[in-house]
Design a protein around this motif. Sequence first.
Motif, PDB file in Angstrom:
ATOM      1  N   GLU A   1       6.884  -7.558   2.639  1.00 38.89           N
ATOM      2  CA  GLU A   1       7.304  -6.548   1.670  1.00 38.89           C
ATOM      3  C   GLU A   1       6.079  -5.888   1.008  1.00 38.89           C
ATOM      4  O   GLU A   1       6.056  -4.677   0.783  1.00 38.89           O
ATOM      5  CB  GLU A   1       8.207  -7.214   0.619  1.00 38.89           C
ATOM      6  N   THR A   2       5.072  -6.688   0.717  1.00 40.07           N
ATOM      7  CA  THR A   2       3.837  -6.136   0.145  1.00 40.07           C
ATOM      8  C   THR A   2       3.187  -5.177   1.137  1.00 40.07           C
ATOM      9  O   THR A   2       2.733  -4.090   0.779  1.00 40.07           O
ATOM     10  CB  THR A   2       2.861  -7.276  -0.216  1.00 40.07           C
ATOM     11  N   LYS A   3       3.171  -5.573   2.419  1.00 38.43           N
ATOM     12  CA  LYS A   3       2.598  -4.700   3.450  1.00 38.43           C
ATOM     13  C   LYS A   3       3.368  -3.394   3.556  1.00 38.43           C
ATOM     14  O   LYS A   3       2.784  -2.331   3.768  1.00 38.43           O
ATOM     15  CB  LYS A   3       2.633  -5.412   4.811  1.00 38.43           C
TER      16      LYS A   3
ATOM     17  N   LEU B   1      -7.584 -14.887  -6.087  1.00 38.86           N
ATOM     18  CA  LEU B   1      -7.528 -15.357  -4.698  1.00 38.86           C
ATOM     19  C   LEU B   1      -6.077 -15.696  -4.348  1.00 38.86           C
ATOM     20  O   LEU B   1      -5.409 -16.401  -5.104  1.00 38.86           O
ATOM     21  CB  LEU B   1      -8.411 -16.600  -4.556  1.00 38.86           C
ATOM     22  N   GLY B   2      -5.606 -15.165  -3.236  1.00 34.88           N
ATOM     23  CA  GLY B   2      -4.236 -15.446  -2.804  1.00 34.88           C
ATOM     24  C   GLY B   2      -3.193 -14.518  -3.402  1.00 34.88           C
ATOM     25  O   GLY B   2      -1.999 -14.636  -3.112  1.00 34.88           O
ATOM     26  N   ALA B   3      -3.640 -13.587  -4.229  1.00 34.24           N
ATOM     27  CA  ALA B   3      -2.688 -12.661  -4.861  1.00 34.24           C
ATOM     28  C   ALA B   3      -2.121 -11.683  -3.839  1.00 34.24           C
ATOM     29  O   ALA B   3      -1.002 -11.172  -3.996  1.00 34.24           O
ATOM     30  CB  ALA B   3      -3.355 -11.913  -6.006  1.00 34.24           C
ATOM     31  N   GLY B   4      -2.903 -11.400  -2.794  1.00 28.60           N
ATOM     32  CA  GLY B   4      -2.387 -10.508  -1.748  1.00 28.60           C
ATOM     33  C   GLY B   4      -3.235  -9.263  -1.499  1.00 28.60           C
ATOM     34  O   GLY B   4      -2.771  -8.308  -0.886  1.00 28.60           O
ATOM     35  N   LYS B   5      -4.491  -9.278  -1.919  1.00 24.10           N
ATOM     36  CA  LYS B   5      -5.354  -8.101  -1.754  1.00 24.10           C
ATOM     37  C   LYS B   5      -5.560  -7.757  -0.280  1.00 24.10           C
ATOM     38  O   LYS B   5      -5.461  -6.595   0.117  1.00 24.10           O
ATOM     39  CB  LYS B   5      -6.719  -8.318  -2.447  1.00 24.10           C
ATOM     40  N   THR B   6      -5.850  -8.768   0.518  1.00 30.16           N
ATOM     41  CA  THR B   6      -6.071  -8.501   1.944  1.00 30.16           C
ATOM     42  C   THR B   6      -4.762  -8.100   2.622  1.00 30.16           C
ATOM     43  O   THR B   6      -4.730  -7.163   3.430  1.00 30.16           O
ATOM     44  CB  THR B   6      -6.694  -9.740   2.632  1.00 30.16           C
ATOM     45  N   THR B   7      -3.683  -8.784   2.254  1.00 30.42           N
ATOM     46  CA  THR B   7      -2.359  -8.438   2.792  1.00 30.42           C
ATOM     47  C   THR B   7      -2.036  -6.973   2.488  1.00 30.42           C
ATOM     48  O   THR B   7      -1.594  -6.220   3.358  1.00 30.42           O
ATOM     49  CB  THR B   7      -1.279  -9.353   2.161  1.00 30.42           C
ATOM     50  N   PHE B   8      -2.295  -6.577   1.257  1.00 35.21           N
ATOM     51  CA  PHE B   8      -2.045  -5.202   0.829  1.00 35.21           C
ATOM     52  C   PHE B   8      -2.895  -4.216   1.642  1.00 35.21           C
ATOM     53  O   PHE B   8      -2.400  -3.191   2.116  1.00 35.21           O
ATOM     54  CB  PHE B   8      -2.346  -5.054  -0.667  1.00 35.21           C
TER      55      PHE B   8
ATOM     56  N   GLU C   1       5.449 -18.675  -5.336  1.00 38.24           N
ATOM     57  CA  GLU C   1       5.105 -18.759  -3.919  1.00 38.24           C
ATOM     58  C   GLU C   1       5.113 -17.434  -3.144  1.00 38.24           C
ATOM     59  O   GLU C   1       4.109 -17.035  -2.575  1.00 38.24           O
ATOM     60  CB  GLU C   1       6.012 -19.786  -3.242  1.00 38.24           C
ATOM     61  N   ASP C   2       6.268 -16.764  -3.107  1.00 35.83           N
ATOM     62  CA  ASP C   2       6.352 -15.520  -2.330  1.00 35.83           C
ATOM     63  C   ASP C   2       6.485 -14.274  -3.208  1.00 35.83           C
ATOM     64  O   ASP C   2       6.615 -13.165  -2.708  1.00 35.83           O
ATOM     65  CB  ASP C   2       7.540 -15.574  -1.363  1.00 35.83           C
ATOM     66  N   HIS C   3       6.479 -14.469  -4.488  1.00 32.04           N
ATOM     67  CA  HIS C   3       6.716 -13.369  -5.420  1.00 32.04           C
ATOM     68  C   HIS C   3       5.400 -12.857  -6.005  1.00 32.04           C
ATOM     69  O   HIS C   3       4.633 -13.633  -6.565  1.00 32.04           O
ATOM     70  CB  HIS C   3       7.671 -13.871  -6.524  1.00 32.04           C
TER      71      HIS C   3
HETATM   72  P1  ADP Z   1      -6.277 -12.202  -1.370  1.00 30.54           P
HETATM   73  O1  ADP Z   1      -6.920 -11.249  -0.405  1.00 30.54           O
HETATM   74  O2  ADP Z   1      -5.901 -11.552  -2.664  1.00 30.54           O
HETATM   75  O3  ADP Z   1      -7.069 -13.455  -1.586  1.00 30.54           O
HETATM   76  P2  ADP Z   1      -4.399 -12.672   0.777  1.00 30.54           P
HETATM   77  O4  ADP Z   1      -3.728 -11.372   1.070  1.00 30.54           O
HETATM   78  O5  ADP Z   1      -5.514 -13.070   1.679  1.00 30.54           O
HETATM   79  O6  ADP Z   1      -4.889 -12.658  -0.756  1.00 30.54           O
HETATM   80  O7  ADP Z   1      -3.359 -13.856   0.751  1.00 30.54           O
HETATM   81  C1  ADP Z   1      -2.074 -13.757   0.218  1.00 30.54           C
HETATM   82  C2  ADP Z   1      -1.250 -14.926   0.773  1.00 30.54           C
HETATM   83  O8  ADP Z   1       0.010 -15.016   0.099  1.00 30.54           O
HETATM   84  C3  ADP Z   1      -0.934 -14.737   2.251  1.00 30.54           C
HETATM   85  O9  ADP Z   1      -0.972 -15.988   2.885  1.00 30.54           O
HETATM   86  C4  ADP Z   1       0.486 -14.169   2.231  1.00 30.54           C
HETATM   87  O10 ADP Z   1       1.211 -14.491   3.406  1.00 30.54           O
HETATM   88  C5  ADP Z   1       1.069 -14.903   1.029  1.00 30.54           C
HETATM   89  N1  ADP Z   1       2.178 -14.182   0.354  1.00 30.54           N
HETATM   90  C6  ADP Z   1       3.369 -14.717   0.051  1.00 30.54           C
HETATM   91  N2  ADP Z   1       4.144 -13.835  -0.585  1.00 30.54           N
HETATM   92  C7  ADP Z   1       3.447 -12.693  -0.692  1.00 30.54           C
HETATM   93  C8  ADP Z   1       3.736 -11.426  -1.264  1.00 30.54           C
HETATM   94  N3  ADP Z   1       4.898 -11.136  -1.881  1.00 30.54           N
HETATM   95  N4  ADP Z   1       2.771 -10.482  -1.186  1.00 30.54           N
HETATM   96  C9  ADP Z   1       1.578 -10.751  -0.593  1.00 30.54           C
HETATM   97  N5  ADP Z   1       1.244 -11.934  -0.044  1.00 30.54           N
HETATM   98  C10 ADP Z   1       2.169 -12.912  -0.086  1.00 30.54           C
END
Ligand code: ADP
Length: 152
Positions: free
Chosen positions: A14-16, A38-45, A129-131
């Motif tokens: 959903e973030t993507k 870290l883990g917030a989703g910056k790379t995912t975004f 977790e996923d939010h």
């Molecule tokens: P960052 O670059 O900020 O450190 P990443 O994008 O590398 O973060 O990691 C985010 C992690 O959280 C991934 O493993 C992703 O699958 C997981 N995740 C779970 N829910 C979400 C969400 N709603 N949005 C983005 N990432 C999520």
Amino acid sequence: MNEIYTIHTHSAEETKEVAKRLGALLEPNDLLTLEGDLGAGKTTFTKGLGVGLGVTRTISSPTFTIVKEYEGRMPLYHLDVYRLEDSDEDIGFDEYFEGEGVCVVEWAQFIEDYLPDDRLDLHLFYNEEDHRTIQLTPHGERYERLCKELVK
Ligand code: ADP
Ligand code: MG
């Protein structure tokens, strides 16, 4: 006062998807900053943004390089300026900020002096977790319009 826009997502996909829609709306010379723990989703975004920009190569975390460049319908410059903390160093930012591509800057606070005023600041928050919460703060008319278009 800048209006702040908020989007909640409940999966990485959903973030993507949100990022992809934003990427599709971007134009040459646009500037985004990306903040979040870290883990917030910056790379995912950023991966989603790349899809919206027509980037076909896989976008990875720019941990060991300051700038990564990707080819899409326009260049995408992914900057991680973490290692420039306290350095005051200008690595030729204008080439990126005034170029024909889109810039995404992580740790933008470390290069505040070089950062153009007009930009879209994005802040990702980990809720559970996923939010995630994506907070968008536009600076300048162009980015106000972009946010309105994105959330409508
Ligand atoms: P960052 O670059 O900020 O450190 P990443 O994008 O590398 O973060 O990691 C985010 C992690 O959280 C991934 O493993 C992703 O699958 C997981 N995740 C779970 N829910 C979400 C969400 N709603 N949005 C983005 N990432 C999520
Ligand atoms: Mg990352």
